[in-house]
Write a protein that holds these residues in place. Structure first.
Motif, PDB file in Angstrom:
ATOM      1  N   MET A  63      71.147 -44.958  26.073  1.00  0.00           N
ATOM      2  CA  MET A  63      69.822 -45.514  26.352  1.00  0.00           C
ATOM      3  C   MET A  63      69.112 -45.655  25.015  1.00  0.00           C
ATOM      4  O   MET A  63      69.200 -44.789  24.150  1.00  0.00           O
ATOM      5  CB  MET A  63      69.002 -44.604  27.276  1.00  0.00           C
ATOM      6  CG  MET A  63      69.613 -44.439  28.657  1.00  0.00           C
ATOM      7  SD  MET A  63      68.409 -44.125  29.979  1.00  0.00           S
ATOM      8  CE  MET A  63      67.376 -42.849  29.291  1.00  0.00           C
ATOM      9  N   ILE A 110      64.710 -40.557  39.881  1.00  0.00           N
ATOM     10  CA  ILE A 110      65.989 -41.189  39.511  1.00  0.00           C
ATOM     11  C   ILE A 110      67.104 -40.676  40.420  1.00  0.00           C
ATOM     12  O   ILE A 110      67.923 -41.449  40.924  1.00  0.00           O
ATOM     13  CB  ILE A 110      66.336 -40.891  38.027  1.00  0.00           C
ATOM     14  CG1 ILE A 110      65.417 -41.694  37.100  1.00  0.00           C
ATOM     15  CG2 ILE A 110      67.800 -41.189  37.734  1.00  0.00           C
ATOM     16  CD1 ILE A 110      65.568 -41.360  35.617  1.00  0.00           C
ATOM     17  N   GLU A 115      69.219 -41.402  24.305  1.00  0.00           N
ATOM     18  CA  GLU A 115      70.127 -40.552  25.075  1.00  0.00           C
ATOM     19  C   GLU A 115      71.535 -41.108  25.026  1.00  0.00           C
ATOM     20  O   GLU A 115      71.727 -42.323  25.056  1.00  0.00           O
ATOM     21  CB  GLU A 115      69.669 -40.483  26.547  1.00  0.00           C
ATOM     22  CG  GLU A 115      70.567 -39.629  27.434  1.00  0.00           C
ATOM     23  CD  GLU A 115      69.976 -39.335  28.816  1.00  0.00           C
ATOM     24  OE1 GLU A 115      69.484 -40.275  29.465  1.00  0.00           O
ATOM     25  OE2 GLU A 115      70.022 -38.163  29.237  1.00  0.00           O
ATOM     26  N   TYR A 152      71.768 -46.531  35.136  1.00  0.00           N
ATOM     27  CA  TYR A 152      70.832 -46.235  34.051  1.00  0.00           C
ATOM     28  C   TYR A 152      69.854 -47.378  33.780  1.00  0.00           C
ATOM     29  O   TYR A 152      69.155 -47.380  32.768  1.00  0.00           O
ATOM     30  CB  TYR A 152      71.612 -45.852  32.775  1.00  0.00           C
ATOM     31  CG  TYR A 152      72.332 -44.533  32.946  1.00  0.00           C
ATOM     32  CD1 TYR A 152      71.745 -43.348  32.510  1.00  0.00           C
ATOM     33  CD2 TYR A 152      73.556 -44.470  33.599  1.00  0.00           C
ATOM     34  CE1 TYR A 152      72.382 -42.132  32.688  1.00  0.00           C
ATOM     35  CE2 TYR A 152      74.208 -43.255  33.788  1.00  0.00           C
ATOM     36  CZ  TYR A 152      73.612 -42.093  33.335  1.00  0.00           C
ATOM     37  OH  TYR A 152      74.237 -40.889  33.521  1.00  0.00           O
ATOM     38  N   TYR A 212      71.687 -44.596  41.315  1.00  0.00           N
ATOM     39  CA  TYR A 212      72.038 -43.379  40.575  1.00  0.00           C
ATOM     40  C   TYR A 212      72.891 -42.458  41.460  1.00  0.00           C
ATOM     41  O   TYR A 212      72.379 -41.626  42.206  1.00  0.00           O
ATOM     42  CB  TYR A 212      70.774 -42.670  40.078  1.00  0.00           C
ATOM     43  CG  TYR A 212      71.078 -41.582  39.055  1.00  0.00           C
ATOM     44  CD1 TYR A 212      71.402 -41.921  37.738  1.00  0.00           C
ATOM     45  CD2 TYR A 212      71.086 -40.242  39.416  1.00  0.00           C
ATOM     46  CE1 TYR A 212      71.705 -40.933  36.806  1.00  0.00           C
ATOM     47  CE2 TYR A 212      71.388 -39.253  38.495  1.00  0.00           C
ATOM     48  CZ  TYR A 212      71.701 -39.601  37.187  1.00  0.00           C
ATOM     49  OH  TYR A 212      72.021 -38.623  36.282  1.00  0.00           O
ATOM     50  N   GLY A 217      75.427 -31.091  37.019  1.00  0.00           N
ATOM     51  CA  GLY A 217      74.551 -32.245  36.840  1.00  0.00           C
ATOM     52  C   GLY A 217      75.039 -33.245  35.811  1.00  0.00           C
ATOM     53  O   GLY A 217      74.446 -34.306  35.650  1.00  0.00           O
ATOM     54  N   GLY A 218      76.093 -32.911  35.095  1.00  0.00           N
ATOM     55  CA  GLY A 218      76.575 -33.831  34.064  1.00  0.00           C
ATOM     56  C   GLY A 218      75.818 -33.685  32.761  1.00  0.00           C
ATOM     57  O   GLY A 218      75.977 -34.500  31.849  1.00  0.00           O
ATOM     58  N   THR A 219      75.000 -32.636  32.641  1.00  0.00           N
ATOM     59  CA  THR A 219      74.198 -32.425  31.430  1.00  0.00           C
ATOM     60  C   THR A 219      75.066 -32.277  30.178  1.00  0.00           C
ATOM     61  O   THR A 219      74.654 -32.682  29.084  1.00  0.00           O
ATOM     62  CB  THR A 219      73.303 -31.187  31.614  1.00  0.00           C
ATOM     63  OG1 THR A 219      72.546 -31.375  32.814  1.00  0.00           O
ATOM     64  CG2 THR A 219      72.348 -31.010  30.452  1.00  0.00           C
ATOM     65  N   TYR A 265      61.615 -34.368  29.202  1.00  0.00           N
ATOM     66  CA  TYR A 265      61.275 -33.586  30.385  1.00  0.00           C
ATOM     67  C   TYR A 265      59.966 -32.816  30.310  1.00  0.00           C
ATOM     68  O   TYR A 265      59.950 -31.590  30.418  1.00  0.00           O
ATOM     69  CB  TYR A 265      62.426 -32.640  30.737  1.00  0.00           C
ATOM     70  CG  TYR A 265      63.713 -33.390  31.009  1.00  0.00           C
ATOM     71  CD1 TYR A 265      63.986 -33.892  32.290  1.00  0.00           C
ATOM     72  CD2 TYR A 265      64.640 -33.628  29.993  1.00  0.00           C
ATOM     73  CE1 TYR A 265      65.159 -34.589  32.543  1.00  0.00           C
ATOM     74  CE2 TYR A 265      65.814 -34.334  30.244  1.00  0.00           C
ATOM     75  CZ  TYR A 265      66.059 -34.805  31.519  1.00  0.00           C
ATOM     76  OH  TYR A 265      67.207 -35.506  31.766  1.00  0.00           O
ATOM     77  N   PHE A 284      62.603 -37.927  36.638  1.00  0.00           N
ATOM     78  CA  PHE A 284      64.027 -37.634  36.805  1.00  0.00           C
ATOM     79  C   PHE A 284      64.351 -37.326  38.267  1.00  0.00           C
ATOM     80  O   PHE A 284      65.369 -37.788  38.795  1.00  0.00           O
ATOM     81  CB  PHE A 284      64.479 -36.485  35.896  1.00  0.00           C
ATOM     82  CG  PHE A 284      65.932 -36.175  36.075  1.00  0.00           C
ATOM     83  CD1 PHE A 284      66.912 -37.108  35.729  1.00  0.00           C
ATOM     84  CD2 PHE A 284      66.339 -34.977  36.637  1.00  0.00           C
ATOM     85  CE1 PHE A 284      68.264 -36.855  35.935  1.00  0.00           C
ATOM     86  CE2 PHE A 284      67.689 -34.709  36.838  1.00  0.00           C
ATOM     87  CZ  PHE A 284      68.646 -35.642  36.486  1.00  0.00           C
ATOM     88  N   ASN A 294      75.302 -35.097  27.677  1.00  0.00           N
ATOM     89  CA  ASN A 294      74.267 -35.417  26.687  1.00  0.00           C
ATOM     90  C   ASN A 294      74.669 -35.045  25.260  1.00  0.00           C
ATOM     91  O   ASN A 294      73.997 -35.425  24.317  1.00  0.00           O
ATOM     92  CB  ASN A 294      72.958 -34.679  27.005  1.00  0.00           C
ATOM     93  CG  ASN A 294      72.049 -35.438  27.954  1.00  0.00           C
ATOM     94  OD1 ASN A 294      71.074 -34.898  28.445  1.00  0.00           O
ATOM     95  ND2 ASN A 294      72.353 -36.693  28.231  1.00  0.00           N
ATOM     96  N   PHE A 343      61.171 -43.536  32.707  1.00  0.00           N
ATOM     97  CA  PHE A 343      61.664 -42.239  32.234  1.00  0.00           C
ATOM     98  C   PHE A 343      61.957 -42.317  30.734  1.00  0.00           C
ATOM     99  O   PHE A 343      61.556 -41.451  29.954  1.00  0.00           O
ATOM    100  CB  PHE A 343      62.918 -41.897  33.042  1.00  0.00           C
ATOM    101  CG  PHE A 343      63.655 -40.658  32.608  1.00  0.00           C
ATOM    102  CD1 PHE A 343      63.151 -39.395  32.885  1.00  0.00           C
ATOM    103  CD2 PHE A 343      64.884 -40.761  31.965  1.00  0.00           C
ATOM    104  CE1 PHE A 343      63.854 -38.252  32.509  1.00  0.00           C
ATOM    105  CE2 PHE A 343      65.597 -39.630  31.597  1.00  0.00           C
ATOM    106  CZ  PHE A 343      65.079 -38.374  31.868  1.00  0.00           C
ATOM    107  N   THR A 345      64.107 -45.667  35.686  1.00  0.00           N
ATOM    108  CA  THR A 345      64.766 -45.171  34.472  1.00  0.00           C
ATOM    109  C   THR A 345      64.073 -45.708  33.222  1.00  0.00           C
ATOM    110  O   THR A 345      63.956 -44.998  32.211  1.00  0.00           O
ATOM    111  CB  THR A 345      66.267 -45.542  34.478  1.00  0.00           C
ATOM    112  OG1 THR A 345      66.836 -45.126  35.729  1.00  0.00           O
ATOM    113  CG2 THR A 345      67.006 -44.871  33.337  1.00  0.00           C
ATOM    114  N   SER A 381      75.083 -40.306  27.370  1.00  0.00           N
ATOM    115  CA  SER A 381      75.558 -39.555  28.526  1.00  0.00           C
ATOM    116  C   SER A 381      77.040 -39.877  28.694  1.00  0.00           C
ATOM    117  O   SER A 381      77.402 -40.951  29.159  1.00  0.00           O
ATOM    118  CB  SER A 381      74.747 -39.935  29.769  1.00  0.00           C
ATOM    119  OG  SER A 381      75.116 -39.134  30.873  1.00  0.00           O
TER     120      SER A 381
END
Ligand code: AVJ
Length: 338
Positions: free
Chosen positions: A262, A59, A292, A216, A65, A171-173, A48, A56, A176, A226, A223, A294
Motif C-alpha cells: 500500500m 475492513i 504497508e 486492499y 477482505y 491475523g496474518g500480521t 492504529y 480496520f 507486515n 485506513f 481501505t 503484507s
C-alpha cells in the motif's frame, strides 16, 4: 465481575504494562527516518489510533477482505484438533485485540480438559482489559495475565509458562514484516517455547493477484481511508500539516516479492511541515510513500521461515479455497505431546 485485589485471595486477572512514554518517540523516529529517505516510507503499526482501529474493524467485514472471516472459519473447524494435539494448558496471544479468536481456542482447550491460563499481549490497554474481563467471565474465573506491550520489543516481559504453552500469532500480521525482520521475530517468538510447546501462526496465502488487490482496494473506499489515516495520526501527534486530500490510495501486488504493497501517492507537488520534528518534507506530484507491505505465503516459504527460527511445521490448516492458512509449529527435534 472482577475479584477485589485487596481481599487477599488470588487475583485471576492481572494486567501489567510495559509501554512507557516511548510510544510517541517511536512514531517521531519512524516518521523522521521514513520521510527523509529518498524512497519515502511509513510503518503500518502507526495506522492504529482509535479511528484507525475502527476502520480496520470495518475492513474485516468488507466483502472483498477475505482474511479475517477465512481465518475464523479455519479456527472454528480445527480448534478442537489443535487443542487435542498440542495438549496446551496456556494460550499466549500476540496482538490479541478483540476476544473472538481467543474465545474459540480457549473453548477448545477447556473442552480438552487442559485450560489453565490466558496471556493476551497487546499495545492497546483498553482492548486488552475488555477482552480479559469478557473471557474471565465466560470461562468461569479463568486466570488471565494480560501484558500491555509491543511484541516487537517486549517478548521478554511475558511471564514464565504455567504449563504446556500455545503461542498464537494470528491475523496474518507476520506478513507486515520484511523477510529479514520476519525471521528475527519468529526466532524471538520461538524463544517463548519450551520443548513441548507450540506456535499457531495465521498467514495469508499467495493467490490470484486480482483477489488480493481487491482486498486492499475495496469498492467502498474503507481501505483508502485506513491508509490515509496515518496522515491524520502524524498531523495530530507530531503537529504536521498534511492535507490528506493531496494523496491517493494505491495498492498493488508485487508478484516477485509476493507481497501486497500500500502506498500514498501525491496528487500534486506539496510541502508538508512537521513542527515537532522541525522538518519540512517536499513531495513531487506522483511521488509515493510506502505505508504497508503484507506478505502472502506458500507452504514452502513458511516451512523455510519456521526452520530458520528453529521451528518445524507440525500442522497445516487451510480453508477449502486455499485462501489462508493456520499453521502449527514446534521446536525442531522436540517430542510432540501425544
Ligand atoms: C492486520 C496486517 C493483517 O495486512 O491484511 C488490512 C492490515 N491493511 N487492509 C493485512 C490491512 C489493509 C492487515 N493486517
Amino acid at each position: 465481575m472482577k475479584p477485589d485485589p485487596t481481599s487477599g485471595t488470588s487475583v485471576p486477572i492481572t494486567i501489567e504494562s510495559h509501554l512507557g512514554s516511548g510510544t510517541e518517540r517511536r512514531l517521531a523516529d519512524d516518521v523522521l527516518d521514513g520521510l527523509t529517505h529518498p524512497f519515502k516510507e511509513l510503518q503500518p503499526k502507526h495506522f492504529y489510533d482509535a479511528r484507525g482501529s475502527e476502520l480496520f474493524e470495518r475492513i474485516c467485514k468488507l466483502p472483498e477482505y477475505y482474511p479475517t472471516r477465512t481465518e475464523l472459519a479455519i479456527l472454528e473447524a480445527n480448534a478442537a484438533e489443535i487443542a487435542r494435539t498440542t495438549g496446551a494448558e496456556e494460550l499466549v496471544e500476540l496482538g490479541s485485540g478483540a476476544a473472538t479468536k481467543a474465545r474459540l481456542l480457549l473453548g477448545a482447550m477447556r473442552d480438552a480438559g487442559n485450560l489453565r491460563r490466558y496471556v493476551p499481549v497487546d499495545v492497546s490497554e483498553s482492548a486488552l482489559v475488555g477482552a480479559a474481563e469478557e473471557l474471565f467471565g465466560e470461562f468461569g474465573g479463568l486466570e488471565v495475565h494480560g501484558v500491555v506491550a509491543d511484541f516487537e520489543r517486549h517478548l521478554g516481559e511475558i511471564p514464565a509458562a504455567a504449563g504446556g504453552r500455545l503461542v498464537a500469532f494470528l491475523g496474518g500480521t507476520i506478513g507486515n514484516f520484511q523477510p529479514g525482520s520476519r525471521r528475527r521475530l519468529l526466532r524471538d517468538i520461538s524463544g517463548l517455547l519450551g520443548p513441548g510447546d507450540h506456535l499457531l501462526l495465521g498467514t495469508d496465502l499467495v493467490k490470484d493477484p486480482e483477489v488480493i488487490e481487491a482486498a486492499y482496494d475495496d469498492g467502498a473506499g474503507v481501505t483508502a481511508q485506513f491508509n490515509l489515516n496515518v496522515l491524520h495520526v502524524i498531523n495530530r501527534e507530531l503537529h504536521a500539516d498534511f492535507d490528506p486530500g493531496d494523496f491517493d490510495h494505491v495498492a498493488f501486488f508485487d508478484r516477485e516479492r509476493e507481497w501486497i504493497e500500500m502506498r500514498l501517492r501525491a496528487r500534486r507537488d506539496c510541502r508538508v511541515s512537521i513542527a515537532d520534528l522541525d522538518v519540512v518534507i517536499d513531495f513531487d506530484a506522483g511521488e509515493e510513500v510506502r505505508t504497508e507491505i503484507s506478505c502472502k505465503f506458500t507452504h514452502a516459504r513458511l516451512a523455510s521461515d519456521l526452520a530458520s527460527a528453529g521451528l518445524e511445521l507440525r500442522g497445516w490448516f487451510e480453508d477449502p479455497d486455499g485462501l489462508f492458512a493456520v499453521t502449527l509449529a514446534g521446536p525442531i527435534g522436540a517430542e510432540p505431546r501425544t
